[in-house]
Design a protein around this motif. Structure first.
Motif, mmCIF file in Angstrom:
data_model
loop_
_atom_site.group_PDB
_atom_site.id
_atom_site.type_symbol
_atom_site.label_atom_id
_atom_site.label_comp_id
_atom_site.label_asym_id
_atom_site.label_seq_id
_atom_site.Cartn_x
_atom_site.Cartn_y
_atom_site.Cartn_z
ATOM 1 N N LEU A 1 0.686 -0.959 -0.272
ATOM 2 C CA LEU A 1 0.027 0.008 0.043
ATOM 3 C C LEU A 1 0.842 1.260 0.176
ATOM 4 C CD1 LEU A 1 -2.589 -1.111 2.391
ATOM 5 C CD2 LEU A 1 -2.961 -0.794 0.027
ATOM 6 N N ASP A 2 2.047 1.004 0.629
ATOM 7 C CA ASP A 2 3.062 2.372 0.787
ATOM 8 C C ASP A 2 3.665 2.650 -0.509
ATOM 9 O OD1 ASP A 2 2.193 2.820 3.527
ATOM 10 O OD2 ASP A 2 4.178 2.033 4.118
ATOM 11 N N ALA A 3 3.972 1.438 -1.166
ATOM 12 C CA ALA A 3 4.396 1.571 -2.517
ATOM 13 C C ALA A 3 3.491 2.267 -3.527
ATOM 14 C CB ALA A 3 5.015 0.202 -2.888
ATOM 15 N N LEU A 4 2.386 1.840 -3.466
ATOM 16 C CA LEU A 4 1.290 2.272 -4.594
ATOM 17 C C LEU A 4 1.055 3.635 -4.324
ATOM 18 C CD1 LEU A 4 -0.826 -1.087 -4.603
ATOM 19 C CD2 LEU A 4 0.614 -0.268 -6.475
ATOM 20 N N ASP A 5 0.889 3.739 -2.971
ATOM 21 C CA ASP A 5 0.514 5.321 -2.722
ATOM 22 C C ASP A 5 1.531 6.337 -3.263
ATOM 23 O OD1 ASP A 5 -1.162 7.305 -1.160
ATOM 24 O OD2 ASP A 5 0.378 7.483 0.260
ATOM 25 N N GLU A 6 2.900 6.089 -2.904
ATOM 26 C CA GLU A 6 4.054 6.834 -3.313
ATOM 27 C C GLU A 6 4.079 6.823 -4.973
ATOM 28 O OE1 GLU A 6 7.528 5.470 -1.621
ATOM 29 O OE2 GLU A 6 7.002 5.544 0.239
ATOM 30 N N LEU A 7 3.583 5.795 -5.750
ATOM 31 C CA LEU A 7 3.562 5.827 -7.155
ATOM 32 C C LEU A 7 2.178 6.455 -7.615
ATOM 33 C CD1 LEU A 7 5.047 2.213 -7.742
ATOM 34 C CD2 LEU A 7 6.090 4.509 -8.266
ATOM 35 N N GLY A 8 1.426 6.858 -6.759
ATOM 36 C CA GLY A 8 0.289 7.665 -7.178
ATOM 37 C C GLY A 8 -1.165 6.897 -7.611
ATOM 38 N N PHE A 9 -1.393 5.651 -7.049
ATOM 39 C CA PHE A 9 -2.273 4.729 -7.296
ATOM 40 C C PHE A 9 -3.222 5.003 -6.435
ATOM 41 C CE2 PHE A 9 1.139 2.411 -9.499
ATOM 42 C CZ PHE A 9 0.449 2.065 -10.752
ATOM 43 N N ALA A 10 -3.246 5.751 -5.423
ATOM 44 C CA ALA A 10 -4.404 6.065 -4.496
ATOM 45 C C ALA A 10 -4.990 4.891 -4.089
ATOM 46 C CB ALA A 10 -5.477 7.100 -5.064
ATOM 47 N N PRO A 11 -4.420 3.698 -3.439
ATOM 48 C CA PRO A 11 -4.747 2.520 -3.188
ATOM 49 C C PRO A 11 -5.591 2.493 -1.863
ATOM 50 C CG PRO A 11 -2.667 2.891 -2.262
ATOM 51 C CD PRO A 11 -2.902 4.016 -2.824
ATOM 52 N N GLU A 12 -6.784 1.536 -1.647
ATOM 53 C CA GLU A 12 -7.642 1.436 -0.614
ATOM 54 C C GLU A 12 -7.670 -0.040 -0.199
ATOM 55 O OE1 GLU A 12 -11.167 3.130 -1.606
ATOM 56 O OE2 GLU A 12 -10.424 5.236 -1.612
ATOM 57 N N GLN A 13 -7.240 -0.304 1.062
ATOM 58 C CA GLN A 13 -7.626 -1.816 0.904
ATOM 59 C C GLN A 13 -9.062 -1.934 1.594
ATOM 60 O OE1 GLN A 13 -4.923 -3.560 3.929
ATOM 61 N NE2 GLN A 13 -5.431 -5.848 3.361
ATOM 62 N N ASP A 14 -9.722 -2.786 0.696
ATOM 63 C CA ASP A 14 -11.211 -2.965 1.240
ATOM 64 C C ASP A 14 -11.361 -4.136 1.593
ATOM 65 O OD1 ASP A 14 -11.711 -0.693 -1.028
ATOM 66 O OD2 ASP A 14 -11.430 -2.033 -2.529
ATOM 67 N N THR A 15 -10.645 -5.374 1.541
ATOM 68 C CA THR A 15 -10.813 -6.518 2.587
ATOM 69 C C THR A 15 -9.342 -7.022 2.706
ATOM 70 O OG1 THR A 15 -11.028 -8.254 0.473
ATOM 71 C CG2 THR A 15 -13.088 -6.924 1.372
ATOM 72 N N PRO A 16 -9.023 -7.936 3.385
ATOM 73 C CA PRO A 16 -8.018 -8.622 3.560
ATOM 74 C C PRO A 16 -7.456 -9.080 2.307
ATOM 75 C CG PRO A 16 -9.290 -9.284 5.280
ATOM 76 C CD PRO A 16 -10.216 -8.561 4.411
ATOM 77 N N ASP A 17 -7.987 -9.425 1.313
ATOM 78 C CA ASP A 17 -7.599 -9.988 0.197
ATOM 79 C C ASP A 17 -7.838 -9.145 -1.236
ATOM 80 O OD1 ASP A 17 -10.021 -10.430 -0.072
ATOM 81 O OD2 ASP A 17 -9.958 -12.624 -0.460
ATOM 82 N N GLU A 18 -8.363 -7.919 -1.097
ATOM 83 C CA GLU A 18 -8.620 -6.972 -2.062
ATOM 84 C C GLU A 18 -8.037 -5.406 -1.854
ATOM 85 O OE1 GLU A 18 -12.740 -8.694 -3.996
ATOM 86 O OE2 GLU A 18 -12.675 -6.840 -3.313
ATOM 87 N N ILE A 19 -7.377 -5.027 -2.943
ATOM 88 C CA ILE A 19 -7.170 -3.571 -2.899
ATOM 89 C C ILE A 19 -7.515 -3.006 -4.076
ATOM 90 C CG2 ILE A 19 -4.900 -2.127 -3.107
ATOM 91 C CD1 ILE A 19 -3.044 -4.175 -1.564
ATOM 92 N N SER A 20 -8.324 -1.719 -3.715
ATOM 93 C CA SER A 20 -8.636 -0.946 -4.994
ATOM 94 C C SER A 20 -7.738 0.126 -5.376
ATOM 95 C CB SER A 20 -9.985 -0.329 -4.492
ATOM 96 O OG SER A 20 -11.123 -1.142 -4.512
ATOM 97 N N LEU A 21 -7.304 0.377 -6.614
ATOM 98 C CA LEU A 21 -6.628 1.435 -7.046
ATOM 99 C C LEU A 21 -7.854 2.486 -7.620
ATOM 100 C CD1 LEU A 21 -3.932 -0.921 -9.049
ATOM 101 C CD2 LEU A 21 -4.091 -0.033 -6.611
ATOM 102 N N ARG A 22 -7.510 3.617 -7.200
ATOM 103 C CA ARG A 22 -8.574 4.747 -7.316
ATOM 104 C C ARG A 22 -7.948 5.716 -8.468
ATOM 105 N NH1 ARG A 22 -13.911 3.696 -6.006
ATOM 106 N NH2 ARG A 22 -13.843 2.601 -4.002
ATOM 107 N N HIS A 23 -6.769 5.585 -8.748
ATOM 108 C CA HIS A 23 -6.022 6.547 -9.699
ATOM 109 C C HIS A 23 -4.768 5.613 -10.553
ATOM 110 C CE1 HIS A 23 -2.955 9.291 -11.021
ATOM 111 N NE2 HIS A 23 -4.079 10.256 -11.236
#
Length: 208
Positions: A128-150
């Motif tokens: 999540l930290d890596a994706l956030d730094e790269l600009g993907f605006a990640p959100e962890q919806d469930t333990p096995d799913e991450i949403s990429l908002r950008h």
């Protein structure tokens, strides 16, 4: 860049020796105070630099300026054109999606080796930290799913995500390499404003 600033920079680049502010003012016909103002901006942009000249006798060292011998970093960028060229090369390969995923995985592994994302409180937190730094605006919806908002490369995607999503799948897999957790697949545009990364444990899958 203003015409006056460009003129000052041309004079400095044409000179084989560092110049004083008075030298620059004389050669450009610009008032010394105006030269100082523009030099401050050029110094901040790392296009010129100060040079201290030791005195030939008694007295204080003289400070002069010269152009930095490097490409202008203040000019326009064309990263999108570069990305398009690289995607064209990937499309020419025998298995474009797999080639794209491997390229992304190498990218993610390189990022992880420098930042040690997998060493954080959990592998997913590091991802999540890596994706956030790269600009993907990640959100962890469930333990096995991450949403990429950008998507930083949205203009280069296709309606089904295409090679860009394959690269991003590999990127996430590379960040998680060796952690025991991976991204099994990346589902593009499950909603108009969301892509979904599916987390799992075990060996990496190649599906996009």
């Amino acid at each position: 860049m203003s015409s006056t600033r460009a003129q000052i920079l041309r004079v400095l680049r044409a000179s084989s020796e560092p110049l004083t502010i008075a030298d620059v003012a004389r050669q450009t016909g610009v008032h010394a105070n105006t030269v100082r103002f523009h030099l401050d901006s050029l110094l901040e942009a790392h296009q010129v630099e100060h040079v201290v000249i030791p005195p030939s006798g008694r007295g204080r060292p003289a400070t002069r300026v010269r152009a930095v011998a490097a490409m202008d970093r203040g000019g326009p960028r064309g990263y999108e054109s570069l990305a398009e060229a690289l995607l064209l090369d990937i499309r020419s390969r025998r298995s474009p999606a797999e080639h794209a995923r491997r390229a992304g995985r190498a990218w993610g592994s390189r990022l992880a080796s420098g930042q040690e994302y997998a060493e954080k409180s959990s592998p997913v937190t590091g991802l999540l930290d890596a994706l956030d730094e790269l600009g993907f605006a990640p959100e962890q919806d469930t333990p096995d799913e991450i949403s990429l908002r950008h998507c930083p490369f949205l203009e280069l995607t296709t309606p089904d995500g295409g090679l860009v999503c394959a690269i991003h799948l590999g990127l996430m897999q590379g960040v998680l390499d060796g952690s025991g957790t991976t991204v099994e697949r990346l589902d593009p545009f499950v909603e108009p404003d969301r892509c979904c990364a599916r987390l799992t444990t075990g060996p990496v899958q190649a599906a996009v």
